[in-house]
Write an enzyme that holds these catalytic residues in place. Sequence first.
Site, mmCIF file in Angstrom:
data_model
loop_
_atom_site.group_PDB
_atom_site.id
_atom_site.type_symbol
_atom_site.label_atom_id
_atom_site.label_comp_id
_atom_site.label_asym_id
_atom_site.label_seq_id
_atom_site.Cartn_x
_atom_site.Cartn_y
_atom_site.Cartn_z
ATOM 1 N N LEU A 73 0.819 -1.205 0.000
ATOM 2 C CA LEU A 73 0.000 0.000 0.000
ATOM 3 C C LEU A 73 0.856 1.260 0.000
ATOM 4 O O LEU A 73 0.552 2.232 -0.686
ATOM 5 C CB LEU A 73 -0.935 0.020 1.217
ATOM 6 C CG LEU A 73 -2.135 -0.920 1.194
ATOM 7 C CD1 LEU A 73 -2.905 -0.831 2.506
ATOM 8 C CD2 LEU A 73 -3.063 -0.594 0.024
ATOM 9 N N GLY A 85 9.332 5.196 4.269
ATOM 10 C CA GLY A 85 10.575 5.963 4.351
ATOM 11 C C GLY A 85 11.766 5.196 4.866
ATOM 12 O O GLY A 85 12.522 5.702 5.701
ATOM 13 N N GLY A 86 11.959 3.984 4.407
ATOM 14 C CA GLY A 86 13.116 3.204 4.814
ATOM 15 C C GLY A 86 12.918 2.386 6.070
ATOM 16 O O GLY A 86 13.791 1.602 6.445
ATOM 17 N N PHE A 87 11.782 2.529 6.732
ATOM 18 C CA PHE A 87 11.529 1.791 7.968
ATOM 19 C C PHE A 87 10.618 0.590 7.751
ATOM 20 O O PHE A 87 10.304 -0.124 8.686
ATOM 21 C CB PHE A 87 10.907 2.716 9.019
ATOM 22 C CG PHE A 87 11.880 3.674 9.623
ATOM 23 C CD1 PHE A 87 12.649 3.311 10.713
ATOM 24 C CD2 PHE A 87 12.051 4.934 9.085
ATOM 25 C CE1 PHE A 87 13.561 4.191 11.268
ATOM 26 C CE2 PHE A 87 12.963 5.828 9.636
ATOM 27 C CZ PHE A 87 13.723 5.458 10.732
ATOM 28 N N GLY A 88 10.180 0.356 6.533
ATOM 29 C CA GLY A 88 9.289 -0.766 6.271
ATOM 30 C C GLY A 88 8.223 -0.376 5.278
ATOM 31 O O GLY A 88 8.325 0.635 4.577
ATOM 32 N N THR A 137 3.705 -0.737 4.315
ATOM 33 C CA THR A 137 2.344 -1.060 4.725
ATOM 34 C C THR A 137 1.717 -1.888 3.617
ATOM 35 O O THR A 137 1.808 -1.535 2.434
ATOM 36 C CB THR A 137 1.524 0.225 4.978
ATOM 37 O OG1 THR A 137 2.121 0.963 6.044
ATOM 38 C CG2 THR A 137 0.097 -0.110 5.350
ATOM 39 N N LYS A 155 1.216 -3.264 8.977
ATOM 40 C CA LYS A 155 2.339 -2.329 8.986
ATOM 41 C C LYS A 155 3.595 -3.093 9.394
ATOM 42 O O LYS A 155 3.598 -3.824 10.378
ATOM 43 C CB LYS A 155 2.084 -1.182 9.972
ATOM 44 C CG LYS A 155 1.022 -0.212 9.506
ATOM 45 C CD LYS A 155 0.978 1.007 10.429
ATOM 46 C CE LYS A 155 0.040 2.057 9.896
ATOM 47 N NZ LYS A 155 0.046 3.279 10.747
ATOM 48 N N ASP A 194 -1.311 13.956 15.569
ATOM 49 C CA ASP A 194 -1.008 14.116 14.141
ATOM 50 C C ASP A 194 -2.291 14.101 13.315
ATOM 51 O O ASP A 194 -2.418 13.355 12.335
ATOM 52 C CB ASP A 194 -0.059 13.017 13.677
ATOM 53 C CG ASP A 194 0.649 13.377 12.352
ATOM 54 O OD1 ASP A 194 0.678 14.575 12.012
ATOM 55 O OD2 ASP A 194 1.160 12.463 11.696
#
Length: 683
Positions: free
Chosen positions: A42, A46-49, A51, A67, A165
């Site tokens: 999906l 940003g480089g962390f994994g 979704t 996620k 957020d």
Amino acid sequence: MICCLNPDCPNPLNPDNQKLCQTCSTPLVPLLRNRFRVIRVLSDEGGFGRTYLSEDTDKLNERCVIKQLAPKFQGTWSQNKAVELFAEEAKRLQELGEHPQIPTLLAYFEQDNCLYLVQQFVNGQNLLNELQRRKVYRPGEMQAILLHLLPVVKFIHDRGVIHRDIKPENIIRRHGDGRLSLIDFGSSKQFTARVHKTIGTSIGSHGYSPLEQIRDGKAYPASDLFGLGATCFHLLTGISPFQLWMEYGYGWVTNWRQYLRSPLSTELDYVLDRLLKKDIQQRYQSADEVIRDLTPKQPLALPPASKSFGKLPVTQISSLPVKYTLLKNLVLVSALILLFGIDDSWYQQYRRVQTVLLSELSQHQKIPGGSVANQSPSLTLKNISLAKTLQGHEHLVLSVAISPDSQILASSGDDRLIKVWNLATGKEIATLKSHWQRVNVVAISPDGRTLVSGSDDKTIKIWDLPTGELVRTLRGHSDSIQAIAISPDGATLASASDDQTIKLWNMPTGSLRSTLRGHTSWVRSLAISPDGVSLASGSFDKTIKIWDLNKAVFIGTLGEDGETVTSIAFSPDGLTLASASRERTIKLWNLATKQKTGTLAENGETVTSIAFSPDNTTLVSGGRDTYGGKLPTIKLWNLATGKEMRTLVGHADTVTSVAISPDGQTLVSGSEDNRIMIWRSPQ
């Protein structure tokens, strides 16, 4: 297809028979945790994994979102912070439990050196994408968005959670019913004294997050309200608050009106200005304050003190002797009315007592030598078993209703259809089509000739039940119709909606009699007392309100320790109201004193529907398991002892509706497993 779980893989989709990814040679995982089948990517994080859109094989391949946290730089501050935020999101979702506008947490686990968070899939489009497509929102639409989201914000704040957020990307409008869901609790934080006093890490989105959050790392309920205001500004103007923040800092909030395309109403202008205050002390402090300023002002007409709710004496049914005394008491009450005049309060008291006495007389005639007070729980219900399973709806069954002669069953569902069945044989008689969205509720009139349906398409339809012909369509609500009740004399139809109002209609003509306002969230349940005097409404604002049905005025509110109300029902004698909740309890209320008289525990199940047996000895409840691992159940409760008598298992998904035939012989249940089950006692 099998999706590769390597977050750096440029082409992750592979044929089903592959063991290794064709692109990056990473071993493929058919099922995560032997349960979740990953379908496609999906978004990248940003480089962390990534979704992923996935399927839950334990829930008939229901769609879900996974996620993945797979940071590249192990042991760095960024990696540690990412792990902390990931765990925080899972914790917050777990704490918030189930809310129809917040994704439900399904699982949180580690596998192959990656963390995975699995949550409910919200099928829709976020408001930023929607803005890019439609370009403009009208002020009226913006007010509706605020009133749709504020109860969700209140819900999370009441549970001590600050989202931190809120922005258009984190608000999704669901396809089909248009409901707004708040997502991405990765930045959320528990609202504690430590959050107040300690300067922490700045988390949020510039332009949408207020000064105290960006500069000091402090988060309050008022901080989320700033984000909600900035979101509204973005949707109204098409201008990103981030862009304004980059150029002017927080200076833009002092002259935000210059960016408007057209003037706002005085009410909305005032609310938006307070939401966007730079100084937290000048800003709204709670969602309730905003709701109060946005809700149309209509003073509730309270009856005079001499006629107030709860002043009627409680009739001691257990002390009433045999049927001749019942008739004598009924004649005596009638004589008093004639002697002292038909004042409103006397008349209502007379109707209440008359209904109770007639009910007792009726029950006494059916059970020779006994009285209702001395009856044991209905053996008919106690010994029931599954007799038939009806499969005709293509999707979820949302409502079931039984005709007064116990011969006809009506059902409605997510497939936009209403089906009419022969209750004895289980044969389908007719399919009624006219609604263009899901049909949430059906009801049958006391004379058995009229069927009424309410839908997400904001309409109520009146049908001639013998012929299946559509008689008329009622329009007036501005959101989904969720509940319907018909007065015992068939003269008045009450409807409840997600627009937070209740409307009273003249049943024979279809004309609107009155609109009842007072709830501050969705009104999801209605019930009319057997004497036709009182209307009860239950809402997601955690209140039960009582109204005078004939005068269309507010009378009172039950209880102070409110819970989200999912279903309500009057007892056949009209003296007790039962209410069910998402908090897994059923409460019994004495209508004369407005006091709670008992609580039935549901052991982890959200209660979705309740019904009294005609003999007033048994309460039936349907629900769903909120913890996982158990099948949805139907429970039978002994009203004399408050104990569970029986549990009926058969449905594979949430039991949405239960109904008991007026002759007490049959129980019908509808479910999200697309099936209707008919339960009967042995003949």
